[in-house]
Motif scaffolding. Structure first.
Motif, PDB file in Angstrom:
ATOM      1  N   GLY A   1       0.807  -1.212   0.000  1.00 17.88           N
ATOM      2  CA  GLY A   1       0.000   0.000   0.000  1.00 17.88           C
ATOM      3  C   GLY A   1       0.837   1.257   0.000  1.00 17.88           C
ATOM      4  O   GLY A   1       2.020   1.250   0.361  1.00 17.88           O
TER       5      GLY A   1
ATOM      6  N   SER B   1       0.320   5.975   0.017  1.00 22.07           N
ATOM      7  CA  SER B   1      -0.588   7.110   0.186  1.00 22.07           C
ATOM      8  C   SER B   1      -1.049   7.693  -1.141  1.00 22.07           C
ATOM      9  O   SER B   1      -1.791   8.670  -1.165  1.00 22.07           O
ATOM     10  CB  SER B   1       0.100   8.207   1.013  1.00 22.07           C
ATOM     11  OG  SER B   1       1.283   8.637   0.364  1.00 22.07           O
TER      12      SER B   1
ATOM     13  N   TYR C   1      -3.803   4.398  -1.804  1.00 25.17           N
ATOM     14  CA  TYR C   1      -4.872   4.913  -0.950  1.00 25.17           C
ATOM     15  C   TYR C   1      -4.916   6.435  -1.087  1.00 25.17           C
ATOM     16  O   TYR C   1      -3.992   7.058  -1.610  1.00 25.17           O
ATOM     17  CB  TYR C   1      -4.633   4.530   0.506  1.00 25.17           C
ATOM     18  CG  TYR C   1      -4.873   3.068   0.830  1.00 25.17           C
ATOM     19  CD1 TYR C   1      -6.077   2.643   1.385  1.00 25.17           C
ATOM     20  CD2 TYR C   1      -3.884   2.109   0.595  1.00 25.17           C
ATOM     21  CE1 TYR C   1      -6.290   1.308   1.693  1.00 25.17           C
ATOM     22  CE2 TYR C   1      -4.093   0.769   0.901  1.00 25.17           C
ATOM     23  CZ  TYR C   1      -5.300   0.375   1.446  1.00 25.17           C
ATOM     24  OH  TYR C   1      -5.516  -0.954   1.740  1.00 25.17           O
TER      25      TYR C   1
ATOM     26  N   ALA D   1      -3.895   4.306   4.278  1.00 29.43           N
ATOM     27  CA  ALA D   1      -2.944   3.270   3.871  1.00 29.43           C
ATOM     28  C   ALA D   1      -2.443   2.490   5.080  1.00 29.43           C
ATOM     29  O   ALA D   1      -2.322   1.254   5.043  1.00 29.43           O
ATOM     30  CB  ALA D   1      -1.769   3.905   3.121  1.00 29.43           C
TER      31      ALA D   1
ATOM     32  N   MET E   1       4.123  -2.107   3.572  1.00 29.40           N
ATOM     33  CA  MET E   1       4.160  -0.668   3.328  1.00 29.40           C
ATOM     34  C   MET E   1       5.533  -0.167   3.707  1.00 29.40           C
ATOM     35  O   MET E   1       6.167  -0.660   4.652  1.00 29.40           O
ATOM     36  CB  MET E   1       3.081   0.053   4.141  1.00 29.40           C
ATOM     37  CG  MET E   1       2.934   1.523   3.782  1.00 29.40           C
ATOM     38  SD  MET E   1       1.517   2.291   4.637  1.00 29.40           S
ATOM     39  CE  MET E   1       1.700   3.988   4.083  1.00 29.40           C
TER      40      MET E   1
END
Length: 323
Positions: free
Chosen positions: A155, A157, A183, A189, A201
């Motif tokens: 993931g 941002s 996200y 996120a 992440m």
């Protein structure tokens, strides 16, 4: 003829004295520090620390002006549109070089249209997974991803952000395949990571620390040359891989319009470096999770050039198209 020559020499001396005196007098009024991010965020906090310290050193207020949007291009253009007199600075992040490659509207060259002043500080990036992910360290994580290419997601941002491109660089270095899930911001996120909707992440240490402390996510490795005092038990990527020079940081710095007089650039550089000599200021930076940098303007110029080259390659390999 001799009188004419003497007059020319005298005029030249007067001009030189005028320029030198102007540089010595700088600054004589408040300085504006433009920032391409909203107030209250980690970059804003660091920028205001430097603004306050520089104001004390320069003897004039340094006022932070937030101009978020456009991947920081709005702030950059505001600085380029202002007079090149040292009274409008850009407190920049890696978005300075990323935006030039990611946004069609960024019709400027950060390496030619802006003059580097100094690299100020940075926050190391941390590789993290959900707390219940079976891998306990980076080696186990790499092995799991290699066994299941394309099965797992990471993931970020948003597309083109540092926490999108940093994992893309990591995937490239270790030859892994993971799908990217963008996200609408860092907060969602992180929630996606904690819930297991994404399996990895890479974001700043300061941003993710609360999630690690609450055991909602597990830190696997830090992408800095040495371990962080904030998480001394977390190894560096270099320690657990065959990438001894691997480093990813969310760095910040100060630039001005390229036509800014050299004497003013050097005065601003000295102001930041003076702040970084203060134990009290360094303690404040450390408390905010930032690492001090400093150095010459030439040092920062070389760093900007190397980062521009590196991230343009990552963007190309990741298949991110300019917007």
């Amino acid at each position: 003829m001799k009188k004419a020559i003497r007059w020319v020499l005298a005029a030249g001396a007067m001009c030189l004295w005028s320029v030198t005196a102007g540089a010595q007098a700088y600054p004589v009024r408040p300085i504006k520090m433009v920032l391409g991010f909203p107030a209250g965020g980690p970059t804003d906090v660091t920028a205001r620390m430097f603004a306050q310290a520089m104001a004390e050193d320069l003897g004039q207020p340094v006022v932070v002006e937030n101009k978020p949007g456009g991947g920081s291009t709005i702030a950059t253009k505001a600085v380029l549109a202002a007079p090149a007199d040292g009274y409008t600075l850009l407190y920049n992040t890696s978005s300075l070089v990323l935006a030039a490659a990611l946004y069609k509207s960024a019709n400027y060259d950060p390496l030619k249209d802006l003059a580097p002043v100094v690299r100020t500080a940075g926050a190391p990036l941390l590789v993290a997974v959900p707390a219940d992910f079976p891998a306990q360290d980076l080696k186990e994580f790499i092995a799991a991803i290699r066994k299941n290419p394309g099965k797992y997601n990471y993931g970020s941002s948003g597309a083109g952000t540092i926490d999108h491109l940093a994992p893309a660089l990591l995937m490239s270095q270790f030859q892994l395949q993971m799908a990217h899930v963008p996200y609408a911001g860092t907060a969602p996120a992180l929630l996606g990571l904690a819930s297991g909707d994404v399996q990895m992440m890479v974001t700043t240490l300061t941003t993710i620390t609360p999630f690690v402390q609450d055991k909602r996510v597990r830190a696997l490795a830090i992408a800095s040359p040495q371990r962080s005092t904030m998480m001394p038990g977390v190894p560096t990527v270099a320690e657990v891989s065959n990438l001894p020079d691997f480093e990813m940081t969310a760095w910040t710095g100060i630039v001005v319009s390229a036509a800014t007089p050299r004497g003013i650039v050097e005065r601003l550089n000295a102001s930041v470096n003076n702040a970084l000599k203060s134990p009290q200021f360094l303690a404040r930076l450390k408390a905010a999770g930032a690492e001090p940098y400093g150095g010459t303007s030439a040092d920062y110029g070389a760093y900007l050039a190397s980062e521009s080259k590196r991230w343009r390659g990552v963007i190309e390999r990741a298949g991110v198209q300019p917007q």
